[in-house]
Design an enzyme around this catalytic site. Structure first.
Site, PDB file in Angstrom:
ATOM      1  N   LYS A  95      -2.288  -4.041  14.216  1.00 39.43           N
ATOM      2  CA  LYS A  95      -0.978  -4.000  13.551  1.00 39.43           C
ATOM      3  C   LYS A  95      -0.056  -3.076  14.351  1.00 39.43           C
ATOM      4  CE  LYS A  95       1.379  -3.064   9.169  1.00 39.43           C
ATOM      5  NZ  LYS A  95       1.263  -2.843   7.712  1.00 39.43           N
ATOM      6  N   ASP A 103       0.812  -1.220   0.000  1.00 33.28           N
ATOM      7  CA  ASP A 103       0.000   0.000   0.000  1.00 33.28           C
ATOM      8  C   ASP A 103       0.843   1.267   0.000  1.00 33.28           C
ATOM      9  OD1 ASP A 103       0.943  -0.669   2.568  1.00 33.28           O
ATOM     10  OD2 ASP A 103      -0.632   0.493   3.543  1.00 33.28           O
ATOM     11  N   GLU A 161      -3.598   0.296  13.345  1.00 36.39           N
ATOM     12  CA  GLU A 161      -2.126   0.348  13.358  1.00 36.39           C
ATOM     13  C   GLU A 161      -1.596   1.541  14.150  1.00 36.39           C
ATOM     14  OE1 GLU A 161       1.724   0.560  10.287  1.00 36.39           O
ATOM     15  OE2 GLU A 161      -0.307   0.493   9.488  1.00 36.39           O
TER      16      GLU A 161
END
Length: 340
Positions: free
Chosen positions: A220, A24, A178
């Site tokens: 994450k 990404d 995340e």
């Protein structure tokens, strides 16, 4: 919100031996990667590179999900197959990065907060139509040896992560949450553990307050590790123990999986640390990976932008995925490097 579907997708991403390929990179970031091998960052080169990644034979044994960039989600193979459809057809869950980057937090020097909540509900609906089944939002938490991050800096990022996660689940997408405490700086592993723990505690308090279903999300986080400029770098076991200690204290057992970011570690270090954690026995959640550079660096080095090198690049990716698949079971060893 379809609770059963969210649970099913989250668990499929972190199924046995599997983790996440983070593909990404934003346009500026992928340009840096391409600059390192002297390849121009054109839309076609970016498309071709991602196609090489996604068509590598055998990666579905170790990759349960792929995080895509907005441009990549809309691209297709040379044969006209949309990337989300290609991935789903191989049993790999397609996902999408939805944050719009970190900016300075007003009145809090040294802190940053991630932007992208404006219009997110509408973007998530479109991404779902394009084939995404999960999303990712990265909160950047800068750290120094004493004052950064501020308590409010942590709280601001935790709140944004929770807002994002709630919107994802409303839209039927599994959120990957995340909170990344950066590796940059001279702080020691003890300072990293303190800040990581503070961040995790704040994030899960906000997620709970927003009504986010823990069973339908993934975390994450960073590993607990000393800053790159720190004179004392902790050993593999010390990193694993400190990381698990922080996670056990603040991450609910209901969360299906933890997919670590590599955060600038070498490919070998990221795999070694993951292996050490899994070798310490069963945890309340799957302990897995969501690596970008730690999976892709060998691929770029092998590819060099040349079609003649595609097979070698794909073998490099499969090798890295295989080693991390072994680390998922605590069965990796450094002696396997170059031979897997």
């Amino acid at each position: 919100m379809n609770i059963d579907e969210l649970k099913s997708v989250a668990n499929a991403i972190v199924a046995n031996q599997k983790g996440v390929l983070a593909a990404d990179e934003s346009s500026p970031t992928i340009k840096k990667r391409f600059d390192s091998i002297q390849v121009e960052s054109t839309e076609e080169n970016r498309r071709r590179y991602r196609e090489i990644l996604f068509t590598a034979d055998g990666i579905e044994r170790y990759v349960g999900g792929v995080i895509l960039f907005d441009e990549t989600l809309r691209q297709s193979t040379r044969d006209g197959i949309p990337f989300p459809k290609l991935l789903a057809g191989r049993g790999i869950t397609p996902g999408i990065k939805v944050d719009q980057g970190a900016k300075a937090l007003a009145l809090h020097p040294g802190d940053r907060v991630t932007e992208g909540l404006d219009g997110l509900r509408e973007r998530l609906a479109e991404y779902r139509q394009l084939g995404a089944q999960f999303a990712k939002w990265r909160a950047v938490i800068d750290i120094d040896e004493r004052d950064i991050p501020s308590p409010f800096g942590i709280r601001a990022n935790a709140h944004a992560l929770a807002c994002y996660a709630a919107l994802c689940q409303e839209a039927g997408l599994v959120p990957i949450v995340e909170p990344e405490v950066l590796m940059d700086g001279a702080h020691g592993i003890e300072r990293c553990e303190t800040v990581t723990s503070q961040a995790l505690q704040a994030v899960f308090a906000e997620l709970d307050a927003h009504g986010v279903l823990f069973e339908g999300m993934l975390l994450k986080p960073n590993m607990v590790i000393a800053g790159k400029q720190c004179a004392r770098q902790a050993g593999v076991l010390e990193v694993a123990e400190a990381t698990l200690r922080s996670l056990r204290r603040y991450v609910p057992a209901a969360v299906p999986g933890i997919v670590f970011l590599s955060g600038g570690q070498s490919a070998e270090d990221a795999t070694d640390h993951l292996n050490a954690m899994n070798a310490m026995g069963p945890q309340p959640w799957e302990v897995s990976f969501s690596y970008g550079r730690a999976l892709q660096a060998p691929v770029l080095a092998a590819w060099q932008g040349q079609e003649d090198n595609v097979a070698a690049a794909q073998i490099a990716l499969l090798n890295r995925c295989h080693l991390n698949g072994l680390a998922r079971a605590g069965k990796y060893a450094r002696t396997m490097e170059g031979t897997a």
